[in-house]
Scaffold this motif. Structure first.
Motif: not given
Length: 401
Positions: A302-313, A319-328, A338-342
């Protein structure tokens, strides 16, 4: 995450039945521990006229009797009638009190579990008489006031759960002097002020401070923590992450900072959390780009970065982290991914990128909001550190270019 076996073991070594089951698990969920089944009731008349056990073989239980009766007198409301069983000198028959045999074969009070008893009152200094006690679980009651300074005398105490009560005042520093404490749960109370540097220098495996009114900057000692779970969510912490963030013990599994007032960058040191499974910094004011070292979080679920002011691509390395269940990453200012995120949808990974600034995607910010990126001139990837980082380790400073 480390399993909490102490409470489970008590259920097997303690012959006395009680009305409240022992439970002391660790996790990100914030809530009360379940109540165990019913138990026996000691029938022995009223409190008046009862004498504590006599004789050297019962000296520990005699002190326990004095302590528990003093505490009973300081409890003003007992809607579930738990304390109706706290009558007479046989403290091992009291509901919520657990006894065991000591090394010399004498009975001792080994634990108190009154989770969800809805008791109203205060803690009393006499509880420090229970020096053989390994755990105190008092979550979901109405205890108020402060923690007695005498708690530092609880030399055998390993688990202290005071969550979901009405305690107030500054951080209870007496808990820092309980020599064998490994589990500290103060969440859902009304504690205020800063947290002491000494907290993260202790050999604590679980630190729950969430849902209080703590404030100020995070202590620099955070980098010294050896815990497997740290929850500081829903407070008023402010400022940047400590410069040594990430240099703490590698056994960290969960760390939560959500809903505070943190600013600045996510530091490169996050990549040293080689075993972390939950990292939540949502609902803060963090800005800049994500550090490349996030690619080191190969166990992250679980990687939750929501509701901040982060920027960039949002890069492949996230997105290629192998154990991800939820990315926010919702409610930021990311300009693309990137393509991996898609591909995350095809991996059955929850992926929320709404309310960013990604062209051609639905549910994004209006263009005027994306014309001026907060912290756009701040490139966190170029902030020099004391030592260069690689996944799971720190390179000597002499190897830096």
């Amino acid at each position: 995450m480390k399993c909490w076996l102490l409470a489970f073991m008590l259920l097997h070594i303690i012959p006395t039945e009680a009305g409240f089951g022992v439970g002391g698990g660790v996790g990100v969920n914030v809530g009360p521990v379940g109540v165990g089944g019913g138990g026996s009731v000691w029938i022995g008349g009223g409190i008046n006229g009862q004498n504590p056990p006599s004789g050297s073989s019962s000296s520990d239980l005699g002190r326990a009797y004095s302590a528990l009766q003093a505490w009973k007198s300081a409890i003003s409301d007992d809607p579930t009638k738990v304390l109706d069983t706290w009558v007479g000198p046989d403290v091992c028959s009291y509901k919520g009190v657990f006894c065991a045999d000591s090394e010399d074969g004498q009975s001792i009070v080994a634990g108190i579990d009154l989770n969800q008893a809805n008791l109203k009152g205060i803690l009393v200094k006499e509880l420090s008489f229970l020096t053989e006690m390994s755990l105190i679980h008092l979550n979901s009651n109405r205890f108020s006031g402060t923690i007695p300074d005498t708690f530092r005398d609880l030399n055998s105490l390993q688990e202290l759960d005071l969550s979901n009560n009405q305690f107030s005042g500054p951080f209870p520093t007496t808990t820092l002097y309980i020599p064998n404490l490994i589990y500290l749960d103060l969440r859902f109370n009304n504690f205020t002020g800063s947290i002491p540097d000494e907290l993260f220098n202790k050999n604590l495996d679980a630190i729950f401070l969430n849902n209080n009114q703590f404030e100020g900057e995070l202590p620099q000692s955070l980098g010294n923590a050896q815990a497997s779970v740290i929850n500081l969510a829903n407070n008023k912490f402010s400022g940047n992450f400590p410069s040594n963030f990430g240099f703490m013990g590698t056994k960290l599994k969960e760390i939560l900072f959500l809903n505070n007032q943190l600013t600045g960058c996510i530091p490169e040191g996050v990549g040293l959390f080689s075993e972390i499974q939950v990292f939540d910094v949502s609902f803060n004011s963090l800005m800049g780009h994500l550090p490349d070292t996030i690619s080191c979080l190969q166990e992250i679920e679980v990687l939750n970065l929501a509701h901040n002011k982060l920027s960039g691509v949002l890069p492949d390395l996230v997105c290629s982290l192998k154990s991800l269940v939820n990315l926010t990453v919702a409610y930021n200012f990311f300009s693309g991914f990137s393509q991996e995120c898609a591909k995350l949808y095809y991996r059955n990974v929850g992926f929320d990128f709404s309310l960013n600034c990604i062209p051609g995607k639905n549910m994004q910010r209006p263009q005027p909001q994306c014309s001026l990126i907060p912290g756009g001139g701040l490139n966190c990837l170029r902030i020099p550190g004391a030592k260069p980082l690689v996944c799971g380790s720190v390179l000597p400073s002499s190897s830096s270019p």
